[in-house]
Design an enzyme around this catalytic site. Sequence first.
Site, PDB file in Angstrom:
ATOM      1  N   LYS A 140       0.815  -1.199   0.000  1.00 50.12           N
ATOM      2  CA  LYS A 140       0.000   0.000   0.000  1.00 50.12           C
ATOM      3  C   LYS A 140       0.864   1.270   0.000  1.00 50.12           C
ATOM      4  CE  LYS A 140      -4.074  -2.190   0.769  1.00 50.12           C
ATOM      5  NZ  LYS A 140      -3.729  -3.606   0.867  1.00 50.12           N
TER       6      LYS A 140
HETATM    7  C1  LIG Z   1      -4.421  -4.753   0.418  1.00 51.67           C
HETATM    8  C2  LIG Z   1      -3.644  -5.998   0.318  1.00 51.67           C
HETATM    9  C3  LIG Z   1      -3.962  -6.980  -0.621  1.00 51.67           C
HETATM   10  C4  LIG Z   1      -5.162  -6.853  -1.540  1.00 51.67           C
HETATM   11  O1  LIG Z   1      -4.968  -5.861  -2.517  1.00 51.67           O
HETATM   12  P1  LIG Z   1      -6.244  -5.268  -3.300  1.00 51.67           P
HETATM   13  O2  LIG Z   1      -5.686  -4.143  -4.103  1.00 51.67           O
HETATM   14  O3  LIG Z   1      -7.201  -4.807  -2.250  1.00 51.67           O
HETATM   15  O4  LIG Z   1      -6.801  -6.362  -4.136  1.00 51.67           O
HETATM   16  C5  LIG Z   1      -3.147  -8.091  -0.697  1.00 51.67           C
HETATM   17  N1  LIG Z   1      -2.088  -8.252   0.131  1.00 51.67           N
HETATM   18  C6  LIG Z   1      -1.767  -7.334   1.049  1.00 51.67           C
HETATM   19  C7  LIG Z   1      -0.605  -7.579   1.946  1.00 51.67           C
HETATM   20  C8  LIG Z   1      -2.520  -6.169   1.170  1.00 51.67           C
HETATM   21  O5  LIG Z   1      -2.178  -5.256   2.098  1.00 51.67           O
END
Ligand SMILES: *Cc1c(COP(=O)(O)O)cnc(C)c1O
Length: 494
Positions: free
Chosen positions: A111
């Site tokens: 993120k």
């Molecule tokens: C948010 C997240 C996901 C999922 O990603 P999306 O964009 O919501 O599909 C997968 N793995 C981790 C570690 C995340 O923080």
Amino acid sequence: MNFTSTRGRLSVTSSEAIVRGIAPDGGLFVPENFPELSGALTAALPGMDYRARAATVLPLWLTDFPADELRESADAAYTGTFENNDPAPLHEVMPGVHFLELWHGPTCAFKDMALQMLPQLLTRAARRTAPGRTLVILTATSGDTGKAALAGFAGVPGVKIVVFYPRDGVSAMQKLQMTTQTGNNVAVCGIGGNFDDAQSGVKAIFADPEMRVFLNGKSLDFSSANSINFGRLAPQIVYYVSAWCDLVKKGSLKPGECFNVCVPTGNFGNILAAWYARAMGVPVGKFICASNRNNILTDFLSTGIYDRNREFYTTTSPSMDILISSNLERLLYHLYGGDAAAVSGLMADLKDSGRYQVSGVVLSKLKEDFFAGCCDDAETARTIGEIFRETRYLVDTHTAVAAKVCQEYRKSTGDKRPCVIASTASPFKFASAVLGAISQEALPEDGFEQLEKLSKISGMAVPGPLASLKGKRVLHPGCIARGDMAGFIRKFLA
Ligand SMILES: *Cc1c(COP(=O)(O)O)cnc(C)c1O
């Protein structure tokens, strides 16, 4: 290039789309058309570092931003914030299988790739579209977005941020990361309920007319740091372009060849960014969508029926414990050829009955592009153990779900094209599950002892941002019922 809504006609600049976060009709902002990477850019990109790649790709999507603003934003977001100043290194761990490590930023999950950039984009866009007003970033998190958004927005002038997380739906480390956040423009609160409850609550507050009046009276505007904000997606497109450049640079891909991408998926933002990258010319073959036991997307991509009337499971990959994948709405809009009425109909069905079914034409388009698979906690643990024993490479639980589904895809189809797996979190962020997968010994109870032990076994250093949580004071201990979210916000903003 302007943006419209998935649910109706409208035309706004990318700056407005980013500042507003969500369209006034409840839809998501989508690009009216797709930009293309020219031959000249394609030739130049592999020679650039990550910041320059970002400064080259972003202007194609965010066309109303002055180019120097985007260059400054890329420099600010990706200088001194990621380990070795290398935000998205690509590692070939098994022949043809490349892990794109997106977790070397300040909160140890992917993120950060978008949330180090979003404040840069948002504050610059707001200066142009809403001068003199304060932005309130409203965020629901399944664990990783919350901390990454807090890290990006804490202390940013002209912005306040509120984060809601499901009280029992995040890991101990994730919770500690959020509840110890400093900064006088931040609020963090647990809610009784799961991520979907938090996300629905936030969406309802966005649409609440009384809340709008309250905000207006204080010169405040809501915006979103969730991946419903296109400002989250744009920076994510960059790392798929970057992965392509690195495959070419390493000689793993010849001109004209395609590669596949495999993404551990929750809200469908990350995998949609890969799809957008292909729309601009990155040669992706298949999009492999990996889910944990909450396998609503696996079912959807094989049947065309999206049905959330099912049990919600808490798993060892909590950031994917989601039953409403918001960004799917964007993909549907594009596959329906921009038919906002059709998308509105599906979303109304979802709201009314928890279920919708796409047309046969759209289902066959989905199947052409996507392969979907899922993996439960036991298989996740087995996969972490197997990869570690065979290669000494350690993955977190989310990435392991993707690795497992990627393996299944390659075996069942015989497709030998290189595959880029989005590695979305540091294994240290989910230390107890990862330790359990690679060691038979009893698990230390204390989270920080778990980090030390994982470090000893793996030979990897504990990431600084996690080690430094030790001894930090919890500043946001509060939890509320999910019906009290609006009240919490009013009190914080009063
Ligand atoms: C948010 C997240 C996901 C999922 O990603 P999306 O964009 O919501 O599909 C997968 N793995 C981790 C570690 C995340 O923080």
